[in-house]
Design a protein around this motif. Structure first.
Motif, PDB file in Angstrom:
ATOM      1  N   SER A   7     -40.769  32.589  65.685  1.00  0.00           N
ATOM      2  CA  SER A   7     -40.869  32.981  64.279  1.00  0.00           C
ATOM      3  C   SER A   7     -42.151  33.772  64.057  1.00  0.00           C
ATOM      4  CB  SER A   7     -40.880  31.726  63.403  1.00  0.00           C
ATOM      5  OG  SER A   7     -41.021  32.059  62.055  1.00  0.00           O
ATOM      6  N   VAL A  11     -45.318  37.303  57.117  1.00  0.00           N
ATOM      7  CA  VAL A  11     -44.344  38.241  56.566  1.00  0.00           C
ATOM      8  C   VAL A  11     -45.101  39.282  55.743  1.00  0.00           C
ATOM      9  CG1 VAL A  11     -42.416  38.550  54.973  1.00  0.00           C
ATOM     10  CG2 VAL A  11     -42.460  36.580  56.532  1.00  0.00           C
ATOM     11  N   TYR A  13     -44.895  42.218  53.085  1.00  0.00           N
ATOM     12  CA  TYR A  13     -43.994  42.729  52.058  1.00  0.00           C
ATOM     13  C   TYR A  13     -44.428  44.120  51.614  1.00  0.00           C
ATOM     14  CZ  TYR A  13     -41.924  43.544  47.482  1.00  0.00           C
ATOM     15  OH  TYR A  13     -41.268  44.115  46.430  1.00  0.00           O
ATOM     16  N   THR A  39     -40.785  43.211  55.546  1.00  0.00           N
ATOM     17  CA  THR A  39     -39.588  43.163  54.716  1.00  0.00           C
ATOM     18  C   THR A  39     -39.825  43.952  53.435  1.00  0.00           C
ATOM     19  OG1 THR A  39     -38.002  41.723  53.609  1.00  0.00           O
ATOM     20  CG2 THR A  39     -40.293  41.029  53.551  1.00  0.00           C
ATOM     21  N   ARG A  44     -36.996  37.586  49.899  1.00  0.00           N
ATOM     22  CA  ARG A  44     -37.403  36.978  51.171  1.00  0.00           C
ATOM     23  C   ARG A  44     -38.894  36.652  51.164  1.00  0.00           C
ATOM     24  NH1 ARG A  44     -37.551  39.665  57.279  1.00  0.00           N
ATOM     25  NH2 ARG A  44     -38.389  37.797  58.283  1.00  0.00           N
ATOM     26  N   ALA A  48     -40.629  32.859  51.692  1.00  0.00           N
ATOM     27  CA  ALA A  48     -41.047  32.717  53.087  1.00  0.00           C
ATOM     28  C   ALA A  48     -41.990  31.523  53.253  1.00  0.00           C
ATOM     29  CB  ALA A  48     -41.739  33.999  53.556  1.00  0.00           C
ATOM     30  N   ARG A  49     -41.764  30.752  54.312  1.00  0.00           N
ATOM     31  CA  ARG A  49     -42.659  29.634  54.596  1.00  0.00           C
ATOM     32  C   ARG A  49     -43.989  30.105  55.183  1.00  0.00           C
ATOM     33  NH1 ARG A  49     -40.201  24.723  54.314  1.00  0.00           N
ATOM     34  NH2 ARG A  49     -37.912  24.709  54.153  1.00  0.00           N
ATOM     35  N   GLN A  50     -43.944  31.236  55.881  1.00  0.00           N
ATOM     36  CA  GLN A  50     -45.165  31.782  56.466  1.00  0.00           C
ATOM     37  C   GLN A  50     -46.044  32.410  55.379  1.00  0.00           C
ATOM     38  OE1 GLN A  50     -41.979  32.768  57.124  1.00  0.00           O
ATOM     39  NE2 GLN A  50     -41.769  33.464  59.244  1.00  0.00           N
ATOM     40  N   VAL A  52     -47.685  35.332  53.370  1.00  0.00           N
ATOM     41  CA  VAL A  52     -47.164  36.658  53.033  1.00  0.00           C
ATOM     42  C   VAL A  52     -48.331  37.589  52.745  1.00  0.00           C
ATOM     43  CG1 VAL A  52     -45.921  37.993  51.272  1.00  0.00           C
ATOM     44  CG2 VAL A  52     -44.923  35.897  52.204  1.00  0.00           C
TER      45      VAL A  52
END
Length: 337
Positions: A7, A11, A13, A39, A44, A48-50, A52
């Motif tokens: 994973s 993330v 954005y 992304t 999303r 997101a758990r991660q 950002v």
């Protein structure tokens, strides 16, 4: 059994999905350094758990504010990068005042970090709405984490410019040419100063895209300037730097920001010509860079004052230091340290 997919750690954005300008290089670098995936889906990014990272807050300040508020309520980290913080600080328009207020408010939320790509030393007022800063990646990406294009031979475009220069020194302007990038000042200075043309050749590569400065092109060429007014390839872009003794970074008053052209020049140790009073001049003074400041008055420019290049070894060492410092900070703000 196949290996389980790893994973991504972060993330990124960006509501714009394209790769124009330096976007593609920027996000590829971030993927290497912080293990990110990109992304354009706000949905999303929200869930997101991660951690950002909003890669370009200016693309949609509203989306960034929403990310910060919703994710802070869930106890998840969110960071964002501001590429042009000065208009937010100095702008008097209502929309800029509202954005400044909102960014100042979300700065207080737990797990939120708004970052500029200019040190607060240059403008302490950035701290009103930003939590910290990193150096613009284009100030260090040629040398950190690895050297890029270090052993590239000089190409045909660079040889062409050098042949035209003969024994003169060369000033280059790189990429898109318009009023914001100071093409009017660049072309008019060369066309108006016969004494300057004896010692210097001005050359550029990139499309002249602004009708307001297009009339400057013909007099520039008639005076002997080297013009490649078209889209240039990556190799031709590198050739401009290879041919240069100095790089034009004297931009319009309303284009006062960090600059990739400036960043690539200082990574290579090349002197830069910047607008007097600009953030780039402040950067040069603060960091001890080789530069000359120009006020836009044709008669005032002193070509003799353009300094010699910085030792490339020292320039590369500085870039690596800035890269390491910036990535360490970014990882810390994202909770990865």
């Amino acid at each position: 059994m196949s290996e389980r997919a790893v994973s991504p750690a972060v993330v990124i954005y960006d509501n714009y999905p394209g790769n124009d300008g330096h976007r593609g290089e920027y996000y590829a670098l971030m993927a290497r350094l912080i293990g990110s995936t990109r992304t354009s889906s706000l949905w999303r990014a929200l869930w997101a758990r991660q951690p950002v990272l909003d890669g370009a807050i200016e693309a949609s300040v509203g989306s960034y504010i929403l990310l910060c508020v919703v994710r802070a309520a869930m106890g998840r980290r969110t960071a964002g990068i501001l590429f042009r913080p000065l208009p937010l600080l100095e702008g008097g328009l209502l929309r800029l005042r509202v954005k400044r207020m909102l960014l100042g408010l979300v700065k207080r939320l737990p797990g939120v970090a708004t970052l500029t790509i200019l040190p607060f030393e240059l403008e302490p007022g950035f701290a009103r709405f930003a939590s910290g800063w990193i150096y613009d990646p284009q100030y260090w990406d040629l040398h950190y984490p690895d050297a890029v294009d270090a052993d590239r031979p000089i190409g045909a475009f660079a040889q062409e410019i050098r042949a035209a220069a003969a024994k003169r020194r060369v000033v280059v302007a790189v990429g898109r040419q318009d009023e914001a990038k100071g093409f009017d000042m660049f072309s008019q200075l060369f066309a108006a100063r016969a004494d300057l043309r004896e010692r210097w050749l001005f050359a550029f590569g990139g499309r002249v895209v602004d009708r307001l400065v297009a009339p400057c092109l013909d007099p520039f060429v008639a005076a002997g300037g080297q013009a490649k007014s078209e889209y240039i390839s990556h190799d031709e872009l590198l050739d401009l730097y290879a041919a240069a003794d100095a790089v034009w970074c004297c931009y319009a008053l309303d284009y006062d920001q960090a600059s990739g052209v400036f960043g690539r020049a200082i990574q290579l140790g090349l002197p830069v010509i910047v607008r007097k009073g600009s953030l780039l001049e402040r950067t040069c003074r603060a960091e001890g860079l080789a530069y000359v400041a120009y006020d836009g008055e044709v008669a005032s420019f002193d070509g003799v004052a353009v300094p010699a290049p910085t030792d490339p070894v020292l320039a590369a060492r500085r870039a690596r230091q800035w890269g390491e410092e910036s990535v360490t900070k970014l990882r810390g703000f994202l909770g990865l340290a």
